[in-house]
Design a protein around this motif. Structure first.
Motif, PDB file in Angstrom:
ATOM      1  N   ALA A  95       1.022  -1.157  -0.116  1.00  0.00           N
ATOM      2  CA  ALA A  95      -0.346   0.259  -0.156  1.00  0.00           C
ATOM      3  C   ALA A  95       0.921   1.325   0.166  1.00  0.00           C
ATOM      4  O   ALA A  95       0.104   2.326  -0.290  1.00  0.00           O
ATOM      5  N   ALA A  96       2.434   1.604   0.126  1.00  0.00           N
ATOM      6  CA  ALA A  96       2.755   2.054   0.568  1.00  0.00           C
ATOM      7  C   ALA A  96       3.303   3.234  -0.330  1.00  0.00           C
ATOM      8  O   ALA A  96       2.602   4.216  -0.726  1.00  0.00           O
ATOM      9  N   PRO A  97       3.100   2.718  -1.963  1.00  0.00           N
ATOM     10  CA  PRO A  97       3.224   3.894  -3.446  1.00  0.00           C
ATOM     11  C   PRO A  97       1.723   4.668  -3.382  1.00  0.00           C
ATOM     12  O   PRO A  97       2.024   5.555  -3.612  1.00  0.00           O
ATOM     13  N   LEU A  98       0.296   3.746  -2.848  1.00  0.00           N
ATOM     14  CA  LEU A  98      -0.654   4.168  -3.072  1.00  0.00           C
ATOM     15  C   LEU A  98      -0.825   5.819  -1.652  1.00  0.00           C
ATOM     16  O   LEU A  98      -1.144   6.660  -1.798  1.00  0.00           O
ATOM     17  N   ILE A  99       0.053   5.282  -0.147  1.00  0.00           N
ATOM     18  CA  ILE A  99       0.026   5.914   0.531  1.00  0.00           C
ATOM     19  C   ILE A  99       0.800   7.026   0.616  1.00  0.00           C
ATOM     20  O   ILE A  99       0.123   8.447   0.683  1.00  0.00           O
ATOM     21  N   LEU A 100       2.491   6.628   0.732  1.00  0.00           N
ATOM     22  CA  LEU A 100       3.483   8.023   0.140  1.00  0.00           C
ATOM     23  C   LEU A 100       3.332   8.669  -1.191  1.00  0.00           C
ATOM     24  O   LEU A 100       4.283   9.382  -1.025  1.00  0.00           O
ATOM     25  N   GLY A 101       3.058   8.104  -2.031  1.00  0.00           N
ATOM     26  CA  GLY A 101       2.971   7.925  -4.088  1.00  0.00           C
ATOM     27  C   GLY A 101       4.268   7.501  -4.071  1.00  0.00           C
ATOM     28  O   GLY A 101       5.819   7.520  -4.969  1.00  0.00           O
ATOM     29  N   ILE A 141      -6.110  11.756  -3.258  1.00  0.00           N
ATOM     30  CA  ILE A 141      -6.229  11.615  -1.705  1.00  0.00           C
ATOM     31  C   ILE A 141      -4.928  12.496  -0.904  1.00  0.00           C
ATOM     32  O   ILE A 141      -5.026  12.900  -0.461  1.00  0.00           O
ATOM     33  N   ARG A 142      -3.897  11.771  -1.549  1.00  0.00           N
ATOM     34  CA  ARG A 142      -2.199  12.128  -1.079  1.00  0.00           C
ATOM     35  C   ARG A 142      -2.444  13.641  -0.798  1.00  0.00           C
ATOM     36  O   ARG A 142      -2.182  15.052  -0.218  1.00  0.00           O
ATOM     37  N   GLY A 143      -2.812  13.945  -2.456  1.00  0.00           N
ATOM     38  CA  GLY A 143      -3.150  15.755  -2.477  1.00  0.00           C
ATOM     39  C   GLY A 143      -4.236  16.703  -1.231  1.00  0.00           C
ATOM     40  O   GLY A 143      -3.456  17.506  -0.914  1.00  0.00           O
ATOM     41  N   MET A 144      -4.797  15.471  -1.373  1.00  0.00           N
ATOM     42  CA  MET A 144      -6.169  16.069   0.706  1.00  0.00           C
ATOM     43  C   MET A 144      -5.066  15.865   1.499  1.00  0.00           C
ATOM     44  O   MET A 144      -4.813  16.973   2.675  1.00  0.00           O
ATOM     45  N   TYR A 145      -4.563  14.986   1.730  1.00  0.00           N
ATOM     46  CA  TYR A 145      -3.440  15.048   2.937  1.00  0.00           C
ATOM     47  C   TYR A 145      -2.432  15.981   2.673  1.00  0.00           C
ATOM     48  O   TYR A 145      -2.163  16.633   4.506  1.00  0.00           O
ATOM     49  N   ARG A 146      -1.688  16.525   1.547  1.00  0.00           N
ATOM     50  CA  ARG A 146      -0.996  17.395   2.311  1.00  0.00           C
ATOM     51  C   ARG A 146      -1.167  18.895   2.767  1.00  0.00           C
ATOM     52  O   ARG A 146      -0.798  19.964   3.280  1.00  0.00           O
ATOM     53  N   VAL A 147      -3.099  19.106   2.201  1.00  0.00           N
ATOM     54  CA  VAL A 147      -3.349  20.759   2.617  1.00  0.00           C
ATOM     55  C   VAL A 147      -4.655  20.893   3.275  1.00  0.00           C
ATOM     56  O   VAL A 147      -4.711  21.148   3.997  1.00  0.00           O
ATOM     57  N   LEU A 148      -5.188  19.701   4.035  1.00  0.00           N
ATOM     58  CA  LEU A 148      -6.098  19.489   5.072  1.00  0.00           C
ATOM     59  C   LEU A 148      -5.579  18.925   6.815  1.00  0.00           C
ATOM     60  O   LEU A 148      -4.113  19.474   6.100  1.00  0.00           O
ATOM     61  N   THR A 192      -8.027  14.460   9.309  1.00  0.00           N
ATOM     62  CA  THR A 192      -7.235  13.640   7.757  1.00  0.00           C
ATOM     63  C   THR A 192      -6.924  12.064   9.465  1.00  0.00           C
ATOM     64  O   THR A 192      -6.830  11.003   8.153  1.00  0.00           O
ATOM     65  N   TYR A 193      -6.982  12.594  10.546  1.00  0.00           N
ATOM     66  CA  TYR A 193      -6.406  11.481  11.339  1.00  0.00           C
ATOM     67  C   TYR A 193      -7.866  10.937  12.344  1.00  0.00           C
ATOM     68  O   TYR A 193      -8.715  11.700  12.610  1.00  0.00           O
ATOM     69  N   PHE A 194      -7.978   9.884  12.932  1.00  0.00           N
ATOM     70  CA  PHE A 194      -8.599   9.209  13.606  1.00  0.00           C
ATOM     71  C   PHE A 194      -8.575  10.160  14.524  1.00  0.00           C
ATOM     72  O   PHE A 194      -7.117  10.164  15.514  1.00  0.00           O
ATOM     73  N   PRO A 195      -9.544  10.177  15.759  1.00  0.00           N
ATOM     74  CA  PRO A 195      -9.390  11.245  16.636  1.00  0.00           C
ATOM     75  C   PRO A 195      -8.393  11.043  17.853  1.00  0.00           C
ATOM     76  O   PRO A 195      -7.363  11.593  18.417  1.00  0.00           O
ATOM     77  N   LEU A 196      -8.159   9.608  18.039  1.00  0.00           N
ATOM     78  CA  LEU A 196      -7.253   9.375  19.136  1.00  0.00           C
ATOM     79  C   LEU A 196      -5.612   9.557  18.424  1.00  0.00           C
ATOM     80  O   LEU A 196      -4.313   9.828  18.982  1.00  0.00           O
TER      81      LEU A 196
END
Length: 344
Positions: free
Chosen positions: A157-163, A292-299, A304-308
């Motif tokens: 999954a790394a290429p999807l999550i990290l690019g 999704i990776r683009g959204m994680y860079r700006v949000l 983007t993270y679970f509360p805990l």
């Protein structure tokens, strides 16, 4: 199996005599299922790559791929098929599973207690399979496989999550934390791979000789392509309306979930399940995760993270900043100068 032992010379006769009934029964149960003493367990570092990735909402579909592989093991597939509520309460089961995983990674000492709870909870899950053989949720090989699936899934999954792919150092770190999680959830470690090279051989053997197209695994894959239902989640008078809305709203999420789950599987696993995978689906999966990776860079992380995970990461950042400020104090500077002078 290693069990927690009392430290010599610390026994309390009064306490021992008082431990009766449910307390004594709980102690006996712990001896039967607990594999690692608290001091054998290492917690997941808050600044690790594992902690960074597990807390993201994108962890959900990746975790789905691991769960499907888990129930392809005949023992796990049979036990889950018999006892799990994934058919009748899929949303609740998913939430509870993620809650547990988040406690392993971000719960601090609560992670250790959660691992013990899981072992106790699974101990009664026993049955006879179709061949009449007695099987248990705590079968060592099966219980190991549950945690082992996280490592190859994370790598694919790394290429999807990290690019990009993990670096070798990152891969070693994620594997190290996989073994840490195994101890946290009380996995017996005899035979558990100690190196990535050993893991590769172990994983190949599981695919080639152990995993099957179990009905439970096929049911899970089919479920990913159907809308979630809220029959047991909302009041009865709102069930029909909520399910109708969910059917429309779930389409984008279903696509992400299904494509990610199937896309990060080893091709040999897809072959066992009879799942096709086209170049078109691969391109669509990559496009989705590019967005999704683009959204994680700006949000903000809060979104983007679970509360805990969010609060655990914030706490770690605050503590790190405090330590950095402390190091700038004059007393620290004097101590460093004296230390350097003594060494010279």
């Amino acid at each position: 199996m290693t069990v927690t032992q009392s430290t010599p010379g610390t026994a309390d006769p009064v306490s021992d005599a008082a431990e009766t009934g449910s307390d004594a029964a709980q102690t006996a149960a712990d001896v039967a299922v607990i594999s690692h003493a608290d001091d054998e367990i290492e917690l997941i570092p808050a600044d690790s790559l594992t902690a960074e990735l597990t807390g993201r909402y994108t962890f959900l579909p990746v975790n789905g791929a691991a769960f499907v592989m888990q129930v392809m093991h005949p023992v796990i597939g049979d036990i889950v098929g018999e006892y799990s509520v994934f058919r009748t309460d899929p949303l609740g089961r998913a939430i509870r599973s993620v809650d547990s995983v988040l406690r392993w990674v971000y719960g601090g000492t609560e992670a250790i207690e959660e691992g013990k709870r899981l072992r106790r909870m699974h101990q009664p899950l026993q049955m006879r399979n179709a061949e009449g053989r007695h099987i248990s949720a705590l079968n060592p090989e099966a219980y190991q496989w549950v945690i082992a699936t996280a490592f190859p899934t994370a790598c694919r999954a790394a290429p999807l999550i990290l690019g990009r792919e993990f670096t070798e150092q990152e891969k070693q770190e994620v594997f190290r934390d996989n073994r840490r999680v195994a101890k946290i959830v009380q996995v017996p470690m005899k035979g558990y791979p100690e190196t990535i090279e050993e893991f590769d051989r172990y994983f190949d053997d599981m695919i080639e000789n152990k995993l099957v197209a179990h009905p439970t695994a096929l049911a899970l894959v089919a479920q990913m392509q159907s809308s979630p239902r809220f029959d047991r989640v909302v009041p009865k008078d709102l069930v029909r309306f909520t399910n109708a809305v969910a059917k429309l709203a779930a389409v984008p999420a279903q696509k992400v979930n299904y494509l990610t789950t199937v896309g990060v599987m080893d091709p040999r696993v897809r072959e066992i399940l009879g799942l096709s995978w086209s170049d078109k689906e691969q391109r669509e999966l990559e496009r989705i995760h590019t967005v999704i990776r683009g959204m994680y860079r700006v949000l903000p992380e809060r979104l983007t993270y679970f509360p805990l995970a969010y609060y655990a990461r914030r706490q770690h950042a605050v503590m790190a900043a405090m330590k950095k400020r402390e190091a700038g104090g004059n007393a620290y500077k004097i101590a460093r100068r004296k230390g350097a002078a003594a060494e010279s």
